[in-house]
Design a protein around this motif. Structure first.
Motif, PDB file in Angstrom:
ATOM      1  N   SER A 118       0.854  -1.190   0.000  1.00  0.00           N
ATOM      2  CA  SER A 118       0.000   0.000   0.000  1.00  0.00           C
ATOM      3  C   SER A 118       0.888   1.237   0.000  1.00  0.00           C
ATOM      4  O   SER A 118       1.777   1.376   0.850  1.00  0.00           O
ATOM      5  CB  SER A 118      -0.903   0.004   1.234  1.00  0.00           C
ATOM      6  OG  SER A 118      -1.717  -1.153   1.251  1.00  0.00           O
ATOM      7  N   LEU A 119       0.651   2.151  -0.942  1.00  0.00           N
ATOM      8  CA  LEU A 119       1.464   3.350  -1.107  1.00  0.00           C
ATOM      9  C   LEU A 119       0.713   4.589  -0.603  1.00  0.00           C
ATOM     10  O   LEU A 119      -0.511   4.556  -0.440  1.00  0.00           O
ATOM     11  CB  LEU A 119       1.844   3.504  -2.576  1.00  0.00           C
ATOM     12  CG  LEU A 119       2.714   2.356  -3.125  1.00  0.00           C
ATOM     13  CD1 LEU A 119       2.876   2.476  -4.634  1.00  0.00           C
ATOM     14  CD2 LEU A 119       4.081   2.332  -2.444  1.00  0.00           C
TER      15      LEU A 119
ATOM     16  N   LYS B 136      10.009   3.612   4.416  1.00  0.00           N
ATOM     17  CA  LYS B 136       9.290   3.452   5.676  1.00  0.00           C
ATOM     18  C   LYS B 136       8.299   2.308   5.490  1.00  0.00           C
ATOM     19  O   LYS B 136       7.370   2.392   4.679  1.00  0.00           O
ATOM     20  CB  LYS B 136       8.561   4.729   6.070  1.00  0.00           C
ATOM     21  CG  LYS B 136       7.935   4.656   7.465  1.00  0.00           C
ATOM     22  CD  LYS B 136       7.070   5.861   7.781  1.00  0.00           C
ATOM     23  CE  LYS B 136       7.909   7.061   8.115  1.00  0.00           C
ATOM     24  NZ  LYS B 136       7.066   8.182   8.596  1.00  0.00           N
ATOM     25  N   VAL B 137       8.515   1.225   6.223  1.00  0.00           N
ATOM     26  CA  VAL B 137       7.710   0.015   6.094  1.00  0.00           C
ATOM     27  C   VAL B 137       6.898  -0.167   7.373  1.00  0.00           C
ATOM     28  O   VAL B 137       7.468  -0.364   8.453  1.00  0.00           O
ATOM     29  CB  VAL B 137       8.611  -1.221   5.833  1.00  0.00           C
ATOM     30  CG1 VAL B 137       7.766  -2.471   5.689  1.00  0.00           C
ATOM     31  CG2 VAL B 137       9.474  -0.996   4.593  1.00  0.00           C
ATOM     32  N   ASN B 138       5.585  -0.053   7.230  1.00  0.00           N
ATOM     33  CA  ASN B 138       4.687  -0.146   8.394  1.00  0.00           C
ATOM     34  C   ASN B 138       5.130   0.782   9.520  1.00  0.00           C
ATOM     35  O   ASN B 138       5.139   0.420  10.700  1.00  0.00           O
ATOM     36  CB  ASN B 138       4.593  -1.594   8.894  1.00  0.00           C
ATOM     37  CG  ASN B 138       3.947  -2.515   7.882  1.00  0.00           C
ATOM     38  OD1 ASN B 138       3.087  -2.094   7.099  1.00  0.00           O
ATOM     39  ND2 ASN B 138       4.355  -3.777   7.872  1.00  0.00           N
ATOM     40  N   GLY B 139       5.541   1.994   9.127  1.00  0.00           N
ATOM     41  CA  GLY B 139       5.913   3.014  10.104  1.00  0.00           C
ATOM     42  C   GLY B 139       7.348   2.973  10.567  1.00  0.00           C
ATOM     43  O   GLY B 139       7.784   3.870  11.296  1.00  0.00           O
TER      44      GLY B 139
ATOM     45  N   VAL C  64       3.984   1.109   2.617  1.00  0.00           N
ATOM     46  CA  VAL C  64       5.351   1.560   2.318  1.00  0.00           C
ATOM     47  C   VAL C  64       5.334   3.013   1.850  1.00  0.00           C
ATOM     48  O   VAL C  64       4.519   3.398   1.009  1.00  0.00           O
ATOM     49  CB  VAL C  64       6.008   0.668   1.240  1.00  0.00           C
ATOM     50  CG1 VAL C  64       7.373   1.223   0.838  1.00  0.00           C
ATOM     51  CG2 VAL C  64       6.145  -0.766   1.751  1.00  0.00           C
ATOM     52  N   THR C  65       6.242   3.800   2.413  1.00  0.00           N
ATOM     53  CA  THR C  65       6.503   5.161   1.944  1.00  0.00           C
ATOM     54  C   THR C  65       7.964   5.233   1.527  1.00  0.00           C
ATOM     55  O   THR C  65       8.856   4.848   2.309  1.00  0.00           O
ATOM     56  CB  THR C  65       6.238   6.202   3.049  1.00  0.00           C
ATOM     57  OG1 THR C  65       4.883   6.090   3.483  1.00  0.00           O
ATOM     58  CG2 THR C  65       6.483   7.610   2.543  1.00  0.00           C
ATOM     59  N   LEU C  66       8.223   5.685   0.310  1.00  0.00           N
ATOM     60  CA  LEU C  66       9.590   5.804  -0.193  1.00  0.00           C
ATOM     61  C   LEU C  66      10.135   7.176   0.197  1.00  0.00           C
ATOM     62  O   LEU C  66       9.510   8.204  -0.073  1.00  0.00           O
ATOM     63  CB  LEU C  66       9.606   5.608  -1.706  1.00  0.00           C
ATOM     64  CG  LEU C  66       9.064   4.239  -2.159  1.00  0.00           C
ATOM     65  CD1 LEU C  66       8.844   4.212  -3.658  1.00  0.00           C
ATOM     66  CD2 LEU C  66      10.001   3.120  -1.727  1.00  0.00           C
ATOM     67  N   LEU C  67      11.276   7.184   0.858  1.00  0.00           N
ATOM     68  CA  LEU C  67      11.830   8.402   1.445  1.00  0.00           C
ATOM     69  C   LEU C  67      12.955   8.967   0.592  1.00  0.00           C
ATOM     70  O   LEU C  67      13.869   8.246   0.193  1.00  0.00           O
ATOM     71  CB  LEU C  67      12.348   8.111   2.857  1.00  0.00           C
ATOM     72  CG  LEU C  67      11.321   7.520   3.831  1.00  0.00           C
ATOM     73  CD1 LEU C  67      11.999   7.131   5.139  1.00  0.00           C
ATOM     74  CD2 LEU C  67      10.177   8.501   4.084  1.00  0.00           C
TER      75      LEU C  67
END
Length: 651
Positions: A10-11, A44-47, A62-65
């Motif tokens: 999930s993005l 950032k994977v699950n926070g 997932v958030t790409l930093l």
């Protein structure tokens, strides 16, 4: 690949993509765009922030930093600390390493050089080595390792600091990171490779006790900052130079606001006349707003008995770290310098019976408190050992908590708006749900307090961040963080909800049901501390304070001694109208007097000579604007008072 299990990622945009199990953050980035893949620093994977090369084994958010994200910068700077360590190990054989975290701006590494000398003059050679190693584009490789193998590695290396850190870790939770020829104990995360680090600057060197304990050895702390582009480093260094011009320590001396004395003691500021006038104006400003908001002034002693702080729980929580004992002739008496005002205010509440009709009761005090800060942590007015809090405590019913919290938010925002603090953020500090033992009180009380803060912040439309584990030991809080001229964040205003101290002090009121109830306590301080607030105010304004706040609002400049009497006459007329300033009677040319008034940042210069004296005029110059022409003295008073009114709105 096609036979591998599929996981769902999930993005942030709300989309859900499917990838083979074991996909990395970098691979996800590449599937979106090559440009993103080039810029991704971590994921950032699950926070939780991970290396972008670390496999993801299950469905995840997932958030790409990138460099534009705070966590991306933190990962970049932590990786840069490892690059510094690698360079030091190459240049200083036998060096031992403490810890090397990222900071809000940059990083540091604490090292034991074993007697080898190092100064800022050596920075150029270290920077050159870091650049050489960065060009190698070595990957930061993560390696889980057993505790036994980790101990073996650092025993062979002879690094007792890493061995001490390993001693506190659990087997199965230890990782090493290696880049090039350097291996470090680290939980990560790190950027993909050293080649991303393009611009490097070491900025300072200091001493730091190992693990912040004065009984341990003093290590050498090396500070630095890095960027992915040389231009960004140049912009940062320019900003630093500009910030130096605004440094409150420099301006405080030049403007004769405050001083420090070794004989008085480190971290104990002396307020000079102009600084004292500045403080008094700020106090009067807030006291006026507080009286309108229903606060009642109180005054409490600078000391308290140990029993007071045992009751409050502060003694058990902070002990000798915050409290300084006072010796008395009676050995059975134990008094402490007051490190906080709240226990005293609880005792004021108890001076008479209270009814539900008496609440909310709002008690306010500009109370000076004392806390021991280590000498290496002292910094001008921003970190001192004696400081004055614009403290108040609101005792209210449970059904009044949210409304009172909203009223305090309004007061804080009024203070910030009036004083030009527009670059601020709000942080909601809650309990760490994984470590509830750190806190006192029931889950039910904590949940009620946290809900009140969250709801009130949302109702006022505050942009907030939530930090778990940052609550006070007795309750959650809302902290207002203000950026200074260098972009650093400082906590100024704070609001805290507390169900615990009323319980510890047996505070009661008689409710409408004629039964005893316990009030809720709200702690609040819009300034935070006068010292830190004034420091940030000096830097934000570069010492050019709002007209209503300036210690000297005008200076009268007689062209020669012949007009000294008229200058004094004008001065006393203005003084009667609460316009503050002085007459510059020095035997100097008028041009020199004007330049000196500009340097000391006096808002208005009133020049008087033959024409002004004969026609009862003043010639006006305003700092930064120049000549405004001539006016009758009474017309200047009207003009000045209108300027003040435009500057200072009512609460």
């Amino acid at each position: 690949m096609s036979d591998q299990p599929i996981i769902k990622i999930s993005l942030p945009d709300g989309s859900v993509r499917e990838y083979p199990k074991g996909v990395t953050g970098h691979q996800i980035a590449f599937s979106i765009s090559e440009g993103l893949a080039r810029n991704v620093l971590a994921a950032k994977v699950n926070g939780e922030v991970w290396d972008s090369s670390r496999p993801i084994e299950a469905d995840a958010t997932v958030t790409l930093l990138t460099w534009n994200d705070p966590e991306g910068k933190a990962t970049f700077w932590h990786s840069s600390a490892h690059l510094l360590a690698e360079a030091l190990e190459a240049l200083y054989p036998g060096v031992k390493f403490g810890t090397g975290p990222s900071l809000e701006k940059g990083f540091y590494y604490d090292v034991d050089l074993g007697g080898q000398a190092l100064s800022m003059e050596d920075f150029a050679a270290i920077e050159a080595k870091m650049q050489e190693l960065a060009r190698g584009k070595n990957q930061y490789l993560r390696q889980p390792i057993s505790k036994a193998d980790a101990i073996s590695f650092f025993t062979e290396k002879g690094d007792e600091y890493k061995l001490e850190l390993i001693d506190g870790l659990e087997d199965g939770q230890i990782t090493f990171y290696t880049q090039g020829n350097f291996t470090d104990l680290c939980r990560g995360p790190h950027i993909p490779n050293t080649g991303i680090i393009k611009a490097i600057k070491l900025t300072n060197i200091a001493g730091a006790y190992w693990r912040n304990n004065q009984e341990n050895k003093m290590l050498t702390r090396i500070y630095g900052i890095t960027f992915p582009k040389q231009k960004e480093l140049e912009e940062h260094l320019h900003q630093v130079e500009e910030a130096k011009k605004r440094d409150h320590r420099k301006l405080g001396k030049e403007l004769e606001l405050f001083a420090f004395s070794e004989k008085v003691g480190q971290g104990l500021p002396l307020w000079l006349p102009k600084g004292a006038m500045l403080r008094e104006r700020l106090e009067s400003f807030l006291k006026k707003a507080q009286l309108k908001a229903g606060y009642l002034p109180v005054v409490t002693p600078h000391i308290g008995s140990k029993a007071l702080y045992v009751t409050s729980g502060h003694w058990e929580k902070y002990g000798k770290d915050s409290f300084q004992p006072i010796k008395t002739p009676d050995e059975d008496e134990e008094f402490m310098l007051k490190p906080m005002n709240c226990p005293h205010h609880c005792e004021i509440y108890k001076t008479k019976p209270r009814s539900y009709r008496d609440l909310p009761l709002r008690l306010a005090e500009f109370g000076t408190v004392y806390r021991y800060e280590q000498s290496g942590e002292l910094h001008g007015l921003t970190r001192v050992r004696g400081f004055t809090q614009d403290d108040a405590h609101i005792f209210c019913r449970t059904d009044q908590v949210k409304e009172e919290f909203l009223r305090v938010i309004d007061l804080v925002l009024y203070v910030f708006k009036t004083l030009g603090f527009n670059d601020y953020s709000a942080q909601i500090s809650l309990r760490d749900p994984e470590n509830k033992a750190k806190y006192i009180g029931t889950d039910e009380d904590w949940e009620k307090a946290e809900s009140a803060i969250i709801e009130a912040s949302a109702e006022r439309g505050l942009a907030t961040v939530t930090e778990l584990g940052e609550a006070a030991f007795y309750g959650p809080k809302l902290d207002f963080m203000v950026r200074d001229a260098l972009g650093r964040k400082w906590q100024l205003g704070t609001i805290q909800v507390d169900y615990q101290l009323p319980q510890r002090f047996n505070l009661e009121y008689i409710g409408s049901d004629n039964q005893k109830h316990q009030p809720v306590m709200i702690h609040r301080a819009p300034f935070g501390s006068m010292e830190r607030f004034i420091a940030i105010l000096i830097e934000n304004t570069a010492g050019q304070f709002p007209l209503w706040l300036s210690p000297d609002q005008i200076v009268i400049l007689p062209i020669s001694e012949k007009y000294a009497d008229y200058a004094e006459e004008v001065f006393f007329t203005l003084q009667d109208q609460d316009i503050r300033g002085f007459v510059d009677h020095r035997d100097e040319k008028i041009g020199r007097k004007i330049r000196d008034a500009e340097v000391t940042k006096v808002p208005f210069m009133l020049i008087v000579g033959e024409k002004e004296q004969s026609e009862q005029l003043v010639s006006i110059r305003r700092k930064g604007e120049g000549d405004l022409g001539s006016m009758k003295v009474e017309d200047f008073i009207v003009f000045f008072q209108k300027e003040i009114k435009n500057n200072l709105t009512s609460f």
